[in-house]
Design a protein around this motif. Structure first.
Motif, mmCIF file in Angstrom:
data_model
loop_
_atom_site.group_PDB
_atom_site.id
_atom_site.type_symbol
_atom_site.label_atom_id
_atom_site.label_comp_id
_atom_site.label_asym_id
_atom_site.label_seq_id
_atom_site.Cartn_x
_atom_site.Cartn_y
_atom_site.Cartn_z
ATOM 1 N N VAL A 1 -19.546 16.358 44.577
ATOM 2 C CA VAL A 1 -18.387 15.535 44.202
ATOM 3 C C VAL A 1 -17.449 16.439 43.409
ATOM 4 C CG1 VAL A 1 -17.632 13.391 43.112
ATOM 5 C CG2 VAL A 1 -19.904 13.524 44.132
ATOM 6 N N ASN A 2 -16.703 17.255 44.165
ATOM 7 C CA ASN A 2 -15.915 18.332 43.577
ATOM 8 C C ASN A 2 -14.424 18.015 43.640
ATOM 9 O OD1 ASN A 2 -15.302 18.689 46.289
ATOM 10 N ND2 ASN A 2 -16.789 20.349 46.543
ATOM 11 N N ALA A 3 -13.615 19.046 43.426
ATOM 12 C CA ALA A 3 -12.159 18.854 43.374
ATOM 13 C C ALA A 3 -11.604 18.285 44.675
ATOM 14 C CB ALA A 3 -11.480 20.178 43.039
ATOM 15 N N SER A 4 -12.177 18.670 45.814
ATOM 16 C CA SER A 4 -11.657 18.160 47.088
ATOM 17 C C SER A 4 -11.910 16.656 47.222
ATOM 18 C CB SER A 4 -12.294 18.912 48.261
ATOM 19 O OG SER A 4 -13.677 18.610 48.374
ATOM 20 N N VAL A 5 -13.030 16.197 46.697
ATOM 21 C CA VAL A 5 -13.321 14.758 46.708
ATOM 22 C C VAL A 5 -12.374 14.027 45.760
ATOM 23 C CG1 VAL A 5 -15.065 12.995 46.237
ATOM 24 C CG2 VAL A 5 -15.732 15.157 47.326
ATOM 25 N N ILE A 6 -12.162 14.593 44.588
ATOM 26 C CA ILE A 6 -11.258 13.978 43.619
ATOM 27 C C ILE A 6 -9.837 13.920 44.179
ATOM 28 C CG2 ILE A 6 -10.280 14.182 41.297
ATOM 29 C CD1 ILE A 6 -12.969 15.559 40.526
ATOM 30 N N ASP A 7 -9.443 14.956 44.935
ATOM 31 C CA ASP A 7 -8.114 14.962 45.547
ATOM 32 C C ASP A 7 -7.905 13.759 46.461
ATOM 33 O OD1 ASP A 7 -7.300 17.239 44.271
ATOM 34 O OD2 ASP A 7 -7.622 18.575 45.973
ATOM 35 N N VAL A 8 -8.875 13.469 47.314
ATOM 36 C CA VAL A 8 -8.684 12.360 48.253
ATOM 37 C C VAL A 8 -8.754 11.013 47.527
ATOM 38 C CG1 VAL A 8 -9.542 13.676 50.237
ATOM 39 C CG2 VAL A 8 -11.133 12.233 48.939
ATOM 40 N N MET A 9 -9.500 10.965 46.433
ATOM 41 C CA MET A 9 -9.515 9.746 45.628
ATOM 42 C C MET A 9 -8.146 9.509 44.994
ATOM 43 S SD MET A 9 -13.297 10.139 43.840
ATOM 44 C CE MET A 9 -13.319 8.538 42.993
ATOM 45 N N CYS A 10 -7.543 10.570 44.488
ATOM 46 C CA CYS A 10 -6.192 10.463 43.935
ATOM 47 C C CYS A 10 -5.205 9.992 45.000
ATOM 48 C CB CYS A 10 -5.737 11.808 43.383
ATOM 49 S SG CYS A 10 -6.565 12.327 41.868
ATOM 50 N N ASP A 11 -5.281 10.604 46.181
ATOM 51 C CA ASP A 11 -4.375 10.236 47.265
ATOM 52 C C ASP A 11 -4.522 8.767 47.639
ATOM 53 O OD1 ASP A 11 -3.470 12.823 47.355
ATOM 54 O OD2 ASP A 11 -4.666 13.405 49.093
ATOM 55 N N ALA A 12 -5.749 8.255 47.565
ATOM 56 C CA ALA A 12 -6.020 6.882 47.996
ATOM 57 C C ALA A 12 -5.312 5.847 47.135
ATOM 58 C CB ALA A 12 -7.527 6.621 47.990
ATOM 59 N N VAL A 13 -5.025 6.202 45.865
ATOM 60 C CA VAL A 13 -4.381 5.244 44.962
ATOM 61 C C VAL A 13 -3.029 5.736 44.445
ATOM 62 C CG1 VAL A 13 -6.544 4.151 44.249
ATOM 63 C CG2 VAL A 13 -5.691 6.157 42.991
ATOM 64 N N GLY A 14 -2.545 6.844 45.011
ATOM 65 C CA GLY A 14 -1.226 7.335 44.648
ATOM 66 C C GLY A 14 -1.132 8.033 43.306
ATOM 67 N N LEU A 15 -2.232 8.628 42.852
ATOM 68 C CA LEU A 15 -2.215 9.386 41.608
ATOM 69 C C LEU A 15 -1.941 10.862 41.893
ATOM 70 C CD1 LEU A 15 -5.229 8.195 39.414
ATOM 71 C CD2 LEU A 15 -2.834 8.263 38.711
ATOM 72 N N PRO A 16 -1.252 11.571 40.990
ATOM 73 C CA PRO A 16 -1.139 13.039 41.134
ATOM 74 C C PRO A 16 -2.546 13.637 41.143
ATOM 75 C CG PRO A 16 0.356 12.234 39.445
ATOM 76 C CD PRO A 16 -0.528 11.078 39.811
ATOM 77 N N ARG A 17 -2.718 14.699 41.863
ATOM 78 C CA ARG A 17 -4.043 15.293 41.978
ATOM 79 C C ARG A 17 -4.477 15.918 40.664
ATOM 80 N NH1 ARG A 17 -4.799 17.698 48.080
ATOM 81 N NH2 ARG A 17 -4.290 15.761 49.135
ATOM 82 N N ARG A 18 -5.751 15.704 40.347
ATOM 83 C CA ARG A 18 -6.318 16.159 39.085
ATOM 84 C C ARG A 18 -7.498 17.082 39.357
ATOM 85 N NH1 ARG A 18 -2.097 14.684 36.057
ATOM 86 N NH2 ARG A 18 -1.835 12.426 35.902
#
Length: 286
Positions: free
Chosen positions: A267-284
């Motif tokens: 559960v790394n940065a690439s997973v967090i990226d798609v989670m951000c995209d799913a709710v419209g958050l800037p990538r963290r």
């Protein structure tokens, strides 16, 4: 066997948790469903009884008003959840005697991560708005950040049992005051965490705006719909930093995904990226 997870609460139709979790499971290539189940405190015992007999369950996200009620519905409570008496996560573990349910709390980690990302320094002067279960998690997060004293502002000073118990068990000095008196202390604090329901802080926001003063600290508004909230807009107008509740939700969901999938480093940065995209958050990046 298909894997299952869900978010429980009432009301629940507004929840962003399904979008966050399903995006993560898709990126990880795990076939796990994740649904939203509307359930009240009265119906929670019956639902948990049904779920225990169903195969494939990996986890439950728990939101209002069930975070305290869930304590009595799990076999074991771990970590800070036991200290606070607040459960926002349930995992299912296989044991020789059958499935065991374990309650934990990822809200604290979510708050800590979001505030650290916003640049909160150690030992901040801190204000919490609200006195329920999420406020208890906020006090625990502030304690982890080095705050030894927290001022809590509530609408009803007689209904602060959860947050007072949390502060006592954590060794945090707690000052409880009426929400009507919060404008000036909040404006001058290093950190303000609002755990109030949507629009419940509008009166306070108007009072802060009337002060015509700067708000140099960090505001985390746990409510994320509608957004921006009035208090977030006033805070930003005062040159302060605003952390949306959706960001806290992201960080606590990352911890839940790790628990439900039984994965960690994956559960790394690439997973967090798609989670951000799913709710419209800037990538963290955590």
């Amino acid at each position: 066997m298909s894997l299952r997870a869900a978010v429980l609460g009432h009301p629940i139709s507004h929840s962003k948790s399904p979008a966050l979790h399903l995006a993560a499971y898709g990126r990880l290539g795990i076939g796990m469903s994740y649904t939203a189940i509307d359930v009240t405190e009265n119906l929670l015992p019956a639902l948990m009884g049904q779920i225990r007999d169903q195969p494939g369950w990996r986890g439950l996200s728990v939101t209002m008003p069930l975070k305290t009620a869930m304590l009595g519905q799990v076999d074991e409570v771990r970590g800070v959840a036991g200290t606070l008496g607040v459960v926002n996560t349930v995992t299912f573990e296989e044991h020789p005697t059958g499935t065991r349910t374990v309650g934990s709390n990822t809200d604290v980690a979510g708050i800590v991560s979001s505030l650290r990302h916003a640049g909160v320094a150690a030992a901040p002067s801190a204000v919490v708005l609200g006195g329920g279960g999420t406020a208890a998690s906020a006090v625990a997060a502030l304690q982890q950040l080095g705050a030894g004293h927290v001022t809590v502002f509530v609408r009803d000073t007689s209904r602060t049992g959860e947050v007072c118990a949390a502060a006592g068990s954590l060794g945090v000095e707690l000052e409880v005051r009426n929400l009507a008196d919060a404008a000036r202390p909040a404006a001058g604090a290093d950190v303000v965490i609002s755990t109030l329901p949507p629009r419940a802080a509008d009166g306070l926001a108007a009072g802060m705006a009337a002060l015509k003063t700067s708000t140099p600290g960090v505001l985390l508004d746990v409510a994320y719909d509608p957004w921006p909230s009035l208090i977030a807009s006033v805070w930003q107008a005062g040159s302060g930093t605003v952390v949306p509740g959706l960001e806290m939700l992201l960080y606590q969901a990352v911890e839940q995904v790790r628990l439900f999938t039984r994965l960690d480093e994956e559960v790394n940065a690439s997973v967090i990226d798609v989670m951000c995209d799913a709710v419209g958050l800037p990538r963290r990046v955590l």
